[in-house]
Design an enzyme around this catalytic site. Structure first.
Site, PDB file in Angstrom:
ATOM      1  NE  ARG A 172      16.983 -28.615  28.708  1.00  0.00           N
ATOM      2  CZ  ARG A 172      16.427 -28.407  27.557  1.00  0.00           C
ATOM      3  NH1 ARG A 172      15.693 -29.351  27.050  1.00  0.00           N
ATOM      4  NH2 ARG A 172      16.238 -27.211  27.040  1.00  0.00           N
ATOM      5  CB  SER A 223      19.948 -23.004  31.811  1.00  0.00           C
ATOM      6  OG  SER A 223      19.789 -22.040  30.870  1.00  0.00           O
ATOM      7  CD  GLU A 293      19.126 -27.173  31.814  1.00  0.00           C
ATOM      8  OE1 GLU A 293      19.737 -27.139  30.816  1.00  0.00           O
ATOM      9  OE2 GLU A 293      18.040 -26.824  31.797  1.00  0.00           O
TER      10      GLU A 293
END
Length: 300
Positions: A172, A223, A293
């Site tokens: 990420r 998420s 994230e």
């Protein structure tokens, strides 16, 4: 800012004024942006960046807005949007070249029709090519770094290709986090030959799984926390007893605890307060660091 800036922008870009960031993000949160601009070509993008430098004005490139938490504050700057205009893609054998504003879902489905495998994991990610490249988005143990060959970037007043290695992809993360002034313009991806029916079945099965396990009925950014190496973030949140907890209109999803959703006209402030509360509880009670994230924008 003055009308002089607006007069300059409309020479080569479509320009909208005082636009709600909530209309440009999947979370449906955020304040007002002074200007939103839509350059149509690389030449227009180049002229736009020259103007931004000349006027010394803050700016942000926004794709589908699927992985961003905008504050409730007024953004006295320019939002550059590429999803209306930089949205072409094409296939040449196993290579797909796509502009940054193209939908990764649309490309994944078109790749399937071409009998090309490699983007099945992305068939449910509601982001642009630029956005999923920026964050090295992934699912089902795969990510963009696995398929990207090169990234076409505007940096230091010129356009150039960066290799996969130069992009420094991690979980990420990419080099673009360290250089927010660089603009992803296009991406070249290498796919592999596959069976169209098998690819379609895999994508259909994963779509059904998402419908069953994710709160797609509410605005969200996917998420909210990165998964630690040894445990899923949702398991930590569940261990804390935060499944179903809310703050204002923001809610930790009953269906998937790593989804914090805009369940009832939340403000960005409420949403972020709930994020911070979960992080604090994880640290205090479990000595766990939950790292966002989702990218924050216009908070400082």
């Amino acid at each position: 800012m003055s009308n002089k800036l607006y007069d300059e922008l409309i020479k080569y870009c479509e320009v909208e004024c005082d636009v709600a960031l909530s209309t440009m993000t999947t979370l449906r949160l955020g304040g007002i942006a002074k200007y939103v601009v839509y350059p149509k070509t690389s030449l227009e993008l180049n002229e736009l960046m020259r103007t931004i430098q000349e006027f010394n004005i803050p700016y942000k490139v926004l794709g589908k807005g699927s992985n961003i938490l905008c504050s409730d504050k007024y953004f006295d700057g320019i939002i550059i949007r590429l999803d209306r205009t930089f949205d072409d893609f094409y296939f040449d054998d196993e290579i797909c070249t796509a502009q940054a504003g193209a939908s990764i879902i649309a490309i994944a489905y078109d790749a399937m029709k071409h009998g090309l495998s490699g983007l099945e994991f992305a068939s449910g990610i509601p982001g642009s090519v630029g956005g999923v490249t920026f964050m090295n988005a992934g699912a089902y143990k795969s990510n963009m770094a696995n398929v990207i060959v090169e990234v076409f970037v505007f940096r230091d007043d010129k356009f150039e290709w960066l290799s996969n290695e130069e992009c420094q992809f991690e979980y990420r993360h990419s080099i673009f986090h360290k250089h927010p002034d660089w603009i992803i313009v296009a991406v070249k991806m290498r796919l592999t030959k596959g069976d169209e029916d098998e690819i379609r079945n895999l994508m259909d099965n994963r779509r059904e799984r998402r419908l069953q396990t994710q709160p797609l009925e509410y605005p969200s950014a996917g998420s909210i926390f990165k998964n630690p190496e040894d445990k899923f973030a949702w398991q930590i949140i569940e261990e804390l007893g935060y499944r179903g907890k809310s703050k204002g209109g923001a809610l930790v999803s009953d269906k998937h605890a790593n989804f914090i959703v805009n369940a009832n006209h939340a403000t960005a402030t409420e949403f972020y307060a709930l994020v911070c509360e979960v992080q604090k509880e994880a640290k205090d009670k479990l000595n766990r660091d939950l790292i966002m994230e989702v990218e924050k924008f216009n908070w400082d």
